[in-house]
Design a protein around this motif. Sequence first.
Motif, PDB file in Angstrom:
ATOM      1  N   ASN A 104       0.810  -1.213   0.000  1.00  0.00           N
ATOM      2  CA  ASN A 104       0.000   0.000   0.000  1.00  0.00           C
ATOM      3  C   ASN A 104       0.845   1.266   0.000  1.00  0.00           C
ATOM      4  OD1 ASN A 104      -2.474  -1.459   0.155  1.00  0.00           O
ATOM      5  ND2 ASN A 104      -2.113  -1.759   2.329  1.00  0.00           N
ATOM      6  N   GLN A 105       1.953   1.250   0.727  1.00  0.00           N
ATOM      7  CA  GLN A 105       2.818   2.419   0.850  1.00  0.00           C
ATOM      8  C   GLN A 105       4.257   2.005   1.058  1.00  0.00           C
ATOM      9  OE1 GLN A 105       1.214   4.410   4.347  1.00  0.00           O
ATOM     10  NE2 GLN A 105       0.490   6.092   3.076  1.00  0.00           N
ATOM     11  N   ALA A 106       5.153   2.858   0.586  1.00  0.00           N
ATOM     12  CA  ALA A 106       6.575   2.760   0.903  1.00  0.00           C
ATOM     13  C   ALA A 106       7.016   4.191   1.180  1.00  0.00           C
ATOM     14  CB  ALA A 106       7.362   2.148  -0.246  1.00  0.00           C
ATOM     15  N   ILE A 107       7.295   4.488   2.450  1.00  0.00           N
ATOM     16  CA  ILE A 107       7.593   5.853   2.860  1.00  0.00           C
ATOM     17  C   ILE A 107       9.007   5.910   3.430  1.00  0.00           C
ATOM     18  CG2 ILE A 107       6.914   7.755   4.379  1.00  0.00           C
ATOM     19  CD1 ILE A 107       4.107   6.489   4.436  1.00  0.00           C
ATOM     20  N   LYS A 164       3.326  -2.049  -7.828  1.00  0.00           N
ATOM     21  CA  LYS A 164       1.994  -1.547  -7.474  1.00  0.00           C
ATOM     22  C   LYS A 164       0.891  -2.601  -7.687  1.00  0.00           C
ATOM     23  CE  LYS A 164       3.030   3.202  -7.432  1.00  0.00           C
ATOM     24  NZ  LYS A 164       4.336   3.155  -6.944  1.00  0.00           N
ATOM     25  N   ARG A 193       4.143  -0.658   4.093  1.00  0.00           N
ATOM     26  CA  ARG A 193       2.818  -1.047   4.612  1.00  0.00           C
ATOM     27  C   ARG A 193       2.128  -1.931   3.582  1.00  0.00           C
ATOM     28  NH1 ARG A 193       1.690   1.588   9.230  1.00  0.00           N
ATOM     29  NH2 ARG A 193       2.752   3.545   9.610  1.00  0.00           N
ATOM     30  N   THR A 194       1.610  -3.084   4.055  1.00  0.00           N
ATOM     31  CA  THR A 194       0.978  -4.056   3.161  1.00  0.00           C
ATOM     32  C   THR A 194      -0.366  -4.504   3.725  1.00  0.00           C
ATOM     33  OG1 THR A 194       1.875  -6.032   4.222  1.00  0.00           O
ATOM     34  CG2 THR A 194       3.277  -4.950   2.577  1.00  0.00           C
TER      35      THR A 194
END
Length: 129
Positions: free
Chosen positions: A62-65, A77, A109-110
């Motif tokens: 969902n995210q990679a920050i 993605k 985040r997954t």
Amino acid sequence: MKKFIFSTLLLVCGLTMAMAQKPAQIKFDKTTHDFGSFSEKSPKVTCTFTYTNVGEQPLVVNQAIASCGCTVPEYTKTPVKPGETGEIKVTYNGAGKFPGHFKKSITIRTNGAVEMTRLYIEGDMTEAK
């Protein structure tokens, strides 16, 4: 009455089957990468973290920050099917930064059983001579 009991039984069986499946699960080949020493003349360095979905459901990142604006993560993605792999490419740009040691984190985040994982990059940027 028989239809109601049969429908209820089917619903209970369906829910039991759905809950019995294991969720997606991410497994990285490594969680830390050390760039070693590199010159301030070539301040951009890149590495790739590879992961596998070891669960039974499709895995979605969902995210990679990144912890800093000098670090940019790019990630797969599309959903990763069970048993397949994906990549997270991380680029560190030390332009305008002071030479020396650095350590940065990337929070992933997954939708997996473990929802958050941290990856780390580090290295030493040496002064241009």
